[in-house]
Design a protein around this motif. Structure first.
Motif, PDB file in Angstrom:
ATOM      1  N   ALA A  87      -6.200 -80.855  24.699  1.00  0.00           N
ATOM      2  CA  ALA A  87      -6.731 -79.551  25.092  1.00  0.00           C
ATOM      3  C   ALA A  87      -8.211 -79.602  25.434  1.00  0.00           C
ATOM      4  O   ALA A  87      -8.688 -78.817  26.260  1.00  0.00           O
ATOM      5  CB  ALA A  87      -6.493 -78.545  23.963  1.00  0.00           C
ATOM      6  N   GLN A  88      -8.979 -80.524  24.835  1.00  0.00           N
ATOM      7  CA  GLN A  88     -10.428 -80.552  25.021  1.00  0.00           C
ATOM      8  C   GLN A  88     -10.885 -81.540  26.091  1.00  0.00           C
ATOM      9  O   GLN A  88     -12.080 -81.748  26.261  1.00  0.00           O
ATOM     10  CB  GLN A  88     -11.110 -80.877  23.690  1.00  0.00           C
ATOM     11  CG  GLN A  88     -10.955 -79.757  22.665  1.00  0.00           C
ATOM     12  CD  GLN A  88     -11.123 -80.235  21.239  1.00  0.00           C
ATOM     13  OE1 GLN A  88     -10.154 -80.533  20.554  1.00  0.00           O
ATOM     14  NE2 GLN A  88     -12.362 -80.308  20.787  1.00  0.00           N
ATOM     15  N   ALA A 290     -14.369 -76.812  25.129  1.00  0.00           N
ATOM     16  CA  ALA A 290     -13.919 -75.426  25.218  1.00  0.00           C
ATOM     17  C   ALA A 290     -14.255 -74.851  26.597  1.00  0.00           C
ATOM     18  O   ALA A 290     -15.177 -75.324  27.262  1.00  0.00           O
ATOM     19  CB  ALA A 290     -14.577 -74.597  24.123  1.00  0.00           C
ATOM     20  N   ASN A 342      -8.229 -69.488  23.917  1.00  0.00           N
ATOM     21  CA  ASN A 342      -9.459 -70.287  23.826  1.00  0.00           C
ATOM     22  C   ASN A 342      -9.473 -71.141  22.562  1.00  0.00           C
ATOM     23  O   ASN A 342      -8.964 -70.732  21.509  1.00  0.00           O
ATOM     24  CB  ASN A 342     -10.695 -69.382  23.823  1.00  0.00           C
ATOM     25  CG  ASN A 342     -11.197 -69.090  25.216  1.00  0.00           C
ATOM     26  OD1 ASN A 342     -10.551 -69.436  26.200  1.00  0.00           O
ATOM     27  ND2 ASN A 342     -12.340 -68.441  25.311  1.00  0.00           N
ATOM     28  N   LEU A 343     -10.080 -72.303  22.656  1.00  0.00           N
ATOM     29  CA  LEU A 343     -10.279 -73.165  21.494  1.00  0.00           C
ATOM     30  C   LEU A 343     -11.136 -72.425  20.469  1.00  0.00           C
ATOM     31  O   LEU A 343     -12.207 -71.909  20.800  1.00  0.00           O
ATOM     32  CB  LEU A 343     -10.978 -74.445  21.939  1.00  0.00           C
ATOM     33  CG  LEU A 343     -11.147 -75.556  20.916  1.00  0.00           C
ATOM     34  CD1 LEU A 343      -9.804 -76.232  20.635  1.00  0.00           C
ATOM     35  CD2 LEU A 343     -12.162 -76.578  21.418  1.00  0.00           C
ATOM     36  N   ASN A 344     -10.667 -72.356  19.223  1.00  0.00           N
ATOM     37  CA  ASN A 344     -11.477 -71.671  18.205  1.00  0.00           C
ATOM     38  C   ASN A 344     -11.707 -72.501  16.939  1.00  0.00           C
ATOM     39  O   ASN A 344     -12.443 -72.067  16.049  1.00  0.00           O
ATOM     40  CB  ASN A 344     -10.867 -70.318  17.838  1.00  0.00           C
ATOM     41  CG  ASN A 344      -9.520 -70.444  17.139  1.00  0.00           C
ATOM     42  OD1 ASN A 344      -8.977 -71.545  16.980  1.00  0.00           O
ATOM     43  ND2 ASN A 344      -8.955 -69.317  16.728  1.00  0.00           N
ATOM     44  N   TYR A 346     -12.123 -76.877  15.591  1.00  0.00           N
ATOM     45  CA  TYR A 346     -11.988 -78.327  15.744  1.00  0.00           C
ATOM     46  C   TYR A 346     -12.603 -78.978  14.519  1.00  0.00           C
ATOM     47  O   TYR A 346     -13.682 -78.566  14.067  1.00  0.00           O
ATOM     48  CB  TYR A 346     -12.687 -78.843  17.009  1.00  0.00           C
ATOM     49  CG  TYR A 346     -12.615 -80.347  17.144  1.00  0.00           C
ATOM     50  CD1 TYR A 346     -11.406 -80.977  17.396  1.00  0.00           C
ATOM     51  CD2 TYR A 346     -13.753 -81.143  16.993  1.00  0.00           C
ATOM     52  CE1 TYR A 346     -11.318 -82.366  17.502  1.00  0.00           C
ATOM     53  CE2 TYR A 346     -13.678 -82.529  17.100  1.00  0.00           C
ATOM     54  CZ  TYR A 346     -12.456 -83.134  17.348  1.00  0.00           C
ATOM     55  OH  TYR A 346     -12.383 -84.503  17.451  1.00  0.00           O
ATOM     56  N   CYS A 378      -7.248 -79.392  16.093  1.00  0.00           N
ATOM     57  CA  CYS A 378      -7.815 -78.205  16.740  1.00  0.00           C
ATOM     58  C   CYS A 378      -6.826 -77.053  16.695  1.00  0.00           C
ATOM     59  O   CYS A 378      -5.649 -77.238  16.362  1.00  0.00           O
ATOM     60  CB  CYS A 378      -8.201 -78.515  18.193  1.00  0.00           C
ATOM     61  SG  CYS A 378      -6.806 -78.981  19.255  1.00  0.00           S
ATOM     62  N   SER A 379      -7.315 -75.865  17.015  1.00  0.00           N
ATOM     63  CA  SER A 379      -6.449 -74.688  17.114  1.00  0.00           C
ATOM     64  C   SER A 379      -6.998 -73.755  18.184  1.00  0.00           C
ATOM     65  O   SER A 379      -8.152 -73.878  18.605  1.00  0.00           O
ATOM     66  CB  SER A 379      -6.357 -73.957  15.768  1.00  0.00           C
ATOM     67  OG  SER A 379      -7.615 -73.402  15.414  1.00  0.00           O
ATOM     68  N   ARG A 380      -6.157 -72.824  18.626  1.00  0.00           N
ATOM     69  CA  ARG A 380      -6.530 -71.868  19.665  1.00  0.00           C
ATOM     70  C   ARG A 380      -6.413 -70.443  19.148  1.00  0.00           C
ATOM     71  O   ARG A 380      -5.578 -70.152  18.269  1.00  0.00           O
ATOM     72  CB  ARG A 380      -5.623 -72.019  20.887  1.00  0.00           C
ATOM     73  CG  ARG A 380      -5.654 -73.357  21.594  1.00  0.00           C
ATOM     74  CD  ARG A 380      -4.613 -73.339  22.708  1.00  0.00           C
ATOM     75  NE  ARG A 380      -4.463 -74.604  23.392  1.00  0.00           N
ATOM     76  CZ  ARG A 380      -5.102 -74.941  24.500  1.00  0.00           C
ATOM     77  NH1 ARG A 380      -5.980 -74.096  25.033  1.00  0.00           N
ATOM     78  NH2 ARG A 380      -4.872 -76.100  25.084  1.00  0.00           N
ATOM     79  N   CYS A 386      -2.347 -76.684  20.078  1.00  0.00           N
ATOM     80  CA  CYS A 386      -3.586 -77.373  20.455  1.00  0.00           C
ATOM     81  C   CYS A 386      -3.440 -78.854  20.139  1.00  0.00           C
ATOM     82  O   CYS A 386      -3.128 -79.227  19.001  1.00  0.00           O
ATOM     83  CB  CYS A 386      -4.779 -76.790  19.705  1.00  0.00           C
ATOM     84  SG  CYS A 386      -6.381 -77.354  20.324  1.00  0.00           S
ATOM     85  N   ALA A 388      -5.127 -82.655  20.015  1.00  0.00           N
ATOM     86  CA  ALA A 388      -6.399 -83.385  19.944  1.00  0.00           C
ATOM     87  C   ALA A 388      -6.193 -84.898  19.998  1.00  0.00           C
ATOM     88  O   ALA A 388      -7.032 -85.658  19.514  1.00  0.00           O
ATOM     89  CB  ALA A 388      -7.151 -83.010  18.673  1.00  0.00           C
TER      90      ALA A 388
END
Length: 455
Positions: A87-88, A290, A342-344, A346, A378-380, A386, A388
């Motif tokens: 995701a990143q 992000a 959105n990534l929130n 890590y 990670c999480s969204r 998500c 990683a």
């Protein structure tokens, strides 16, 4: 300067000229003694009574010069736009050629002055002004651009205001590396930074809205620090970097602040350090892959606050002419983001170990070190999946050092960083032959020689 120098600095009535006296020890030390008379003392002096106060101040000039030259290479990377990625990772195709070249660096060379004034009863005023030195002729930093402060020291401990290494950065300084120059691929290559081409270290006085906001190896301005006295080998350090007021952004007001704490325990050959650091409203996650809307400074962002924190443990054990170093840290980034998807979050862990053996009467030493950064998790916002995968890296550094004296040494070193498919770690400073950061997944290699002199 040699011998005793006289200088006139006081213009108060009745003040006597001061005299500087050279003292031994590290750096150049001078002690200034001044007899300063208060107005109420003048009648007493008229009758031949000695009523002047005696004050004492000490000044030290010091520095560390550590230029180096190295050959560095960056491997090429070709990846199609259709390749699966975490995701990143950046979108699109990657087509970057291999590059190599030589550099000369001033590294962490600096010049400084520090001093103290005896205030009596075990108390003293302290100050320091430390400035980067550019031996290689490139741009220099500002006066006081390194550790600089003014404060008080006494039975209560030490307290000061200024621009200073946070306890998190202090936790690995001088004890975790085989030479004082961190540009030889030392432990800061893996520890204290999350990859993503985030700088391995930075000097800032607040949030600057670039990738430096995500690093935990910091010399921080607008800082208040307190160090406890040492007790049975134990000492604590605390720091706080002020926000200087709330800051308006398109997403709302934020208040960037940094809190830090460090602990050291020393017992014979064993030294243990622990450090914690909290970044409030620094939005480090905005620089870890992000989207632009994760940065509150960008129009349309719904990121209203952030909490980034880190823990680090370093253990150093010296026995039979051998120094062993083991380190671990955990970096965590959290953003309150109202944009679904959105990534929130890590978080990643990293490890480092190094052994350095001294021989030939302690003049010669060789070292071998290595680090491992995990991919992380990670999480969204909204709970979407998500990934990683392949964001980590491994690191290797080895070398030889010869000490001419306790002030002067030379060394030769080899260092490398092998990123996984989407990792973006690298030694400091990263080579940027193409005028920018290398793409994820490349490998860095370097071999350098250098000299270090401390005065």
């Amino acid at each position: 300067m040699r011998g005793a120098l006289r200088y006139l600095t006081s213009r108060r009535r009745g003040a006597h000229p001061e005299r500087l006296e050279r003292r031994g020890g590290d750096g150049a030390h001078w002690t200034a003694r001044a007899r300063a008379c208060t107005p109420g003392a003048l009648p007493a002096m008229a009758f031949g009574m000695g009523a002047c106060e005696l004050s004492q101040a000490q000044v030290q000039i010091y520095g560390h010069l550590t230029p180096m030259t190295d050959w560095v290479s960056v491997s090429g990377r070709q990846t199609p736009a259709s390749a699966p990625r975490p995701a990143q990772a950046p979108a699109g195709a990657i087509d970057a050629p291999a590059m190599s070249g030589t550099r000369m660096l001033s590294s962490i060379s600096y010049f400084g002055m520090r001093g103290k004034e005896d205030l009596g009863d075990g108390y003293a005023a302290i100050w320091q002004i430390e400035t980067p030195v550019s031996i290689d002729g490139k741009a220099t930093g500002s006066i006081g651009g390194r550790n600089s402060n003014v404060g008080l020291k006494g039975p209560f401990g030490t307290a000061f205001l200024g621009n200073w290494d946070t306890p998190y950065q202090w936790s690995t300084l001088s004890v975790g590396s085989p030479v004082r120059n961190p540009y030889t691929g030392d432990l800061s290559t893996i520890l204290s930074n999350p990859g993503f081409n985030v700088p391995n270290t930075t000097t800032q006085s607040g949030r600057v809205n670039n990738a430096s906001d995500a690093t935990f190896n910091r010399r921080q301005g607008n800082t208040l620090q307190y160090w406890t006295p040492e007790w049975a080998g134990l000492q604590l350090r605390f720091s706080y970097s002020l926000s200087n007021g709330r800051v308006g952004t398109p997403a709302g007001e934020i208040s960037p602040q940094i809190f830090g704490a460090g602990l050291e325990y020393v017992s014979g050959p064993l030294r243990v350090r622990y450090a914690y650091e909290l970044h409030k409203d620094y939005f480090g996650l905005a620089w870890l892959g992000a989207p632009a809307s994760a940065n509150p400074s960008n129009a349309g962002s719904r990121a209203t606050g952030s909490t980034d924190d880190a823990h680090k443990v370093l253990i150093v054990f010296t026995y039979a002419q051998t120094k062993w170093v083991v380190g671990w840290d955990r970096l965590a980034y959290r953003t309150d983001d109202g944009t679904t998807g959105n990534l929130n979050r890590y978080r990643r862990d990293a490890f480092y170990a190094m052994v350095q053996h001294f021989f030939g009467g302690g003049r010669h030493s060789v070292w071998l070190g290595g680090g491992y950064a995990m991919n992380g998790t990670c999480s969204r916002a909204g709970g979407a999946v998500c990934n990683a995968d392949d964001l980590g890296a491994t690191q290797l550094n080895l070398g030889y050092r010869y000490d001419f004296s306790r002030r002067t040494d030379v060394y030769v070193a080899y260092y490398q960083v092998i990123n996984r498919a989407w990792g973006s770690y690298g030694f400091s400073p990263r080579p940027n032959f193409a005028g920018g950061n290398a793409p994820p997944g490349v490998h860095y290699r370097g071999a350098g020689i250098g000299i270090e002199h401390t005065f």
